[in-house]
Design a protein around this motif. Sequence first.
Motif, PDB file in Angstrom:
ATOM      1  N   ALA A   1       0.799  -1.223   0.000  1.00  0.00           N
ATOM      2  CA  ALA A   1       0.000   0.000   0.000  1.00  0.00           C
ATOM      3  C   ALA A   1       0.833   1.275   0.000  1.00  0.00           C
ATOM      4  N   GLY A   2       2.133   1.183   0.237  1.00  0.00           N
ATOM      5  CA  GLY A   2       2.963   2.381   0.247  1.00  0.00           C
ATOM      6  C   GLY A   2       4.432   2.044   0.396  1.00  0.00           C
ATOM      7  N   PRO A   3       5.314   2.875  -0.143  1.00  0.00           N
ATOM      8  CA  PRO A   3       6.751   2.599  -0.044  1.00  0.00           C
ATOM      9  C   PRO A   3       7.285   2.840   1.362  1.00  0.00           C
ATOM     10  N   GLY A   4       8.369   2.173   1.695  1.00  0.00           N
ATOM     11  CA  GLY A   4       9.050   2.394   2.968  1.00  0.00           C
ATOM     12  C   GLY A   4       8.407   1.763   4.178  1.00  0.00           C
ATOM     13  N   ARG A   5       7.366   0.976   3.988  1.00  0.00           N
ATOM     14  CA  ARG A   5       6.657   0.426   5.141  1.00  0.00           C
ATOM     15  C   ARG A   5       7.419  -0.715   5.821  1.00  0.00           C
ATOM     16  N   ALA A   6       8.406  -1.275   5.153  1.00  0.00           N
ATOM     17  CA  ALA A   6       9.122  -2.411   5.726  1.00  0.00           C
ATOM     18  C   ALA A   6      10.094  -2.005   6.823  1.00  0.00           C
ATOM     19  N   ALA A   7      10.397  -0.706   6.920  1.00  0.00           N
ATOM     20  CA  ALA A   7      11.360  -0.248   7.925  1.00  0.00           C
ATOM     21  C   ALA A   7      10.857  -0.561   9.331  1.00  0.00           C
ATOM     22  N   GLY A   8      11.696  -1.217  10.139  1.00  0.00           N
ATOM     23  CA  GLY A   8      11.358  -1.510  11.522  1.00  0.00           C
ATOM     24  C   GLY A   8      10.483  -2.721  11.736  1.00  0.00           C
ATOM     25  N   VAL A   9      10.089  -3.412  10.683  1.00  0.00           N
ATOM     26  CA  VAL A   9       9.210  -4.571  10.839  1.00  0.00           C
ATOM     27  C   VAL A   9       9.944  -5.734  11.505  1.00  0.00           C
ATOM     28  N   LEU A  10      11.196  -5.992  11.106  1.00  0.00           N
ATOM     29  CA  LEU A  10      11.968  -7.102  11.668  1.00  0.00           C
ATOM     30  C   LEU A  10      12.793  -6.608  12.855  1.00  0.00           C
ATOM     31  N   GLN A  11      12.575  -7.205  14.025  1.00  0.00           N
ATOM     32  CA  GLN A  11      13.249  -6.754  15.241  1.00  0.00           C
ATOM     33  C   GLN A  11      13.756  -7.954  16.041  1.00  0.00           C
ATOM     34  N   PRO A  12      15.050  -8.304  15.941  1.00  0.00           N
ATOM     35  CA  PRO A  12      15.592  -9.354  16.803  1.00  0.00           C
ATOM     36  C   PRO A  12      15.520  -8.924  18.269  1.00  0.00           C
ATOM     37  N   LEU A  13      15.170  -9.860  19.138  1.00  0.00           N
ATOM     38  CA  LEU A  13      15.000  -9.573  20.558  1.00  0.00           C
ATOM     39  C   LEU A  13      15.759 -10.596  21.398  1.00  0.00           C
ATOM     40  N   GLY A  14      16.035 -10.216  22.629  1.00  0.00           N
ATOM     41  CA  GLY A  14      16.614 -11.138  23.588  1.00  0.00           C
ATOM     42  C   GLY A  14      18.105 -11.330  23.406  1.00  0.00           C
ATOM     43  N   PRO A  15      18.729 -12.094  24.303  1.00  0.00           N
ATOM     44  CA  PRO A  15      20.167 -12.344  24.222  1.00  0.00           C
ATOM     45  C   PRO A  15      20.535 -12.995  22.900  1.00  0.00           C
ATOM     46  N   ARG A  16      21.502 -12.415  22.217  1.00  0.00           N
ATOM     47  CA  ARG A  16      22.002 -12.934  20.941  1.00  0.00           C
ATOM     48  C   ARG A  16      20.904 -13.090  19.892  1.00  0.00           C
ATOM     49  N   GLY A  17      19.842 -12.288  20.010  1.00  0.00           N
ATOM     50  CA  GLY A  17      18.784 -12.318  19.014  1.00  0.00           C
ATOM     51  C   GLY A  17      18.091 -13.652  18.901  1.00  0.00           C
ATOM     52  N   ARG A  18      17.795 -14.296  20.035  1.00  0.00           N
ATOM     53  CA  ARG A  18      17.178 -15.622  19.999  1.00  0.00           C
ATOM     54  C   ARG A  18      15.693 -15.577  19.677  1.00  0.00           C
ATOM     55  N   MET A  19      15.114 -14.366  19.626  1.00  0.00           N
ATOM     56  CA  MET A  19      13.727 -14.200  19.223  1.00  0.00           C
ATOM     57  C   MET A  19      13.674 -13.156  18.118  1.00  0.00           C
ATOM     58  N   LEU A  20      12.706 -13.315  17.211  1.00  0.00           N
ATOM     59  CA  LEU A  20      12.503 -12.335  16.153  1.00  0.00           C
ATOM     60  C   LEU A  20      11.078 -11.818  16.236  1.00  0.00           C
ATOM     61  N   ALA A  21      10.933 -10.504  16.478  1.00  0.00           N
ATOM     62  CA  ALA A  21       9.611  -9.884  16.476  1.00  0.00           C
ATOM     63  C   ALA A  21       9.324  -9.327  15.088  1.00  0.00           C
ATOM     64  N   VAL A  22       8.113  -9.561  14.609  1.00  0.00           N
ATOM     65  CA  VAL A  22       7.639  -8.991  13.348  1.00  0.00           C
ATOM     66  C   VAL A  22       6.553  -7.989  13.722  1.00  0.00           C
ATOM     67  N   VAL A  23       6.873  -6.700  13.558  1.00  0.00           N
ATOM     68  CA  VAL A  23       5.995  -5.618  14.015  1.00  0.00           C
ATOM     69  C   VAL A  23       5.160  -5.113  12.844  1.00  0.00           C
ATOM     70  N   THR A  24       3.862  -5.214  12.966  1.00  0.00           N
ATOM     71  CA  THR A  24       2.937  -4.709  11.954  1.00  0.00           C
ATOM     72  C   THR A  24       1.899  -3.836  12.657  1.00  0.00           C
ATOM     73  N   PRO A  25       1.109  -3.061  11.930  1.00  0.00           N
ATOM     74  CA  PRO A  25       0.140  -2.177  12.591  1.00  0.00           C
ATOM     75  C   PRO A  25      -0.825  -2.901  13.529  1.00  0.00           C
ATOM     76  N   ARG A  26      -1.253  -4.091  13.170  1.00  0.00           N
ATOM     77  CA  ARG A  26      -2.271  -4.775  13.968  1.00  0.00           C
ATOM     78  C   ARG A  26      -1.707  -5.617  15.102  1.00  0.00           C
ATOM     79  N   ARG A  27      -0.475  -6.079  14.956  1.00  0.00           N
ATOM     80  CA  ARG A  27       0.052  -6.986  15.982  1.00  0.00           C
ATOM     81  C   ARG A  27       1.572  -7.043  15.932  1.00  0.00           C
ATOM     82  N   ILE A  28       2.140  -7.516  17.049  1.00  0.00           N
ATOM     83  CA  ILE A  28       3.548  -7.891  17.097  1.00  0.00           C
ATOM     84  C   ILE A  28       3.580  -9.391  17.338  1.00  0.00           C
ATOM     85  N   ALA A  29       4.197 -10.117  16.435  1.00  0.00           N
ATOM     86  CA  ALA A  29       4.325 -11.576  16.570  1.00  0.00           C
ATOM     87  C   ALA A  29       5.792 -11.912  16.767  1.00  0.00           C
TER      88      ALA A  29
END
Length: 261
Positions: free
Chosen positions: A144-172
């Motif tokens: 729906a628009g350019p540049g929306r992918a920025a910040g969607v992928l977010q490694p979390l936790g020690p040594r990035g053992r979790m990956l958060a996918v941030v979208t408008p409706r939810r964080i998984a």
Amino acid sequence: MTALPTTTLPATATGGGARSGSRLALALVSAVLAVPLVTAAHQSRHAPFGDQLTVHAAVSAPAPGAPDPVLRSAGPRVEARDPRSGALRWVHERTGHRPLSLAAAPGHAFALWSDGLVTDTERTTGDAVRWHRALPGLADWLAAGPGRAAGVLQPLGPRGRMLAVVTPRRIAAYRVPDGDLRWVLPAAGGCAFEPRRSVRTGGALLVAQPCGGRGAWTSGVIAVDGLGRIVPGRTPLGNELPEDRPKSQGHRPEKAVTRPG
């Protein structure tokens, strides 16, 4: 065209014997015709999800302890280059799609693709895609628009053992070693997360969640880490692999939907 092999029947064959011989000849002809069809089908089989991995032999076996390659997107492909020499180690492409955003953790290369799919590729050698995950509606939102992918992928936790996918409706949040979905945080009613407006501090990821001007500005910021939303008195899930969990830990649920703020 290559001539098909035939079976010559005995000149004295008559009646049922002749019919049996004819059936045998037809079976042989059918088998010969089927061989090139089976071979063609095998050769045209596409890799799952359209993945195409190209590993460069000269650097496919880095020395033990060598640093992970540096990732970058180059048009329709993900490139991994040696951080010292700049030599290309491996390339990941997906037929008909292109990478929009990249993130990394030790041994893992994450990519968000234009069709809304998230992949985890073996970062050191590039010889396998470990897992693929997709969130409902992510592809349409990205388109729906350019540049929306920025910040969607977010490694979390020690040594990035979790990956958060941030979208408008939810964080998984997915467990990196196996791609298991560990927790989901829905946005509050009438609010939406903004992946581009996020910052890391003290091991936490702060994500903006504006609600149309309602409430104090602090209510529009959500803090999460590898265990879920950070709130006083929380009882988070354990995210270890089953074989890594202490026996004294006891039973915990495998997935959770955390309470929206």
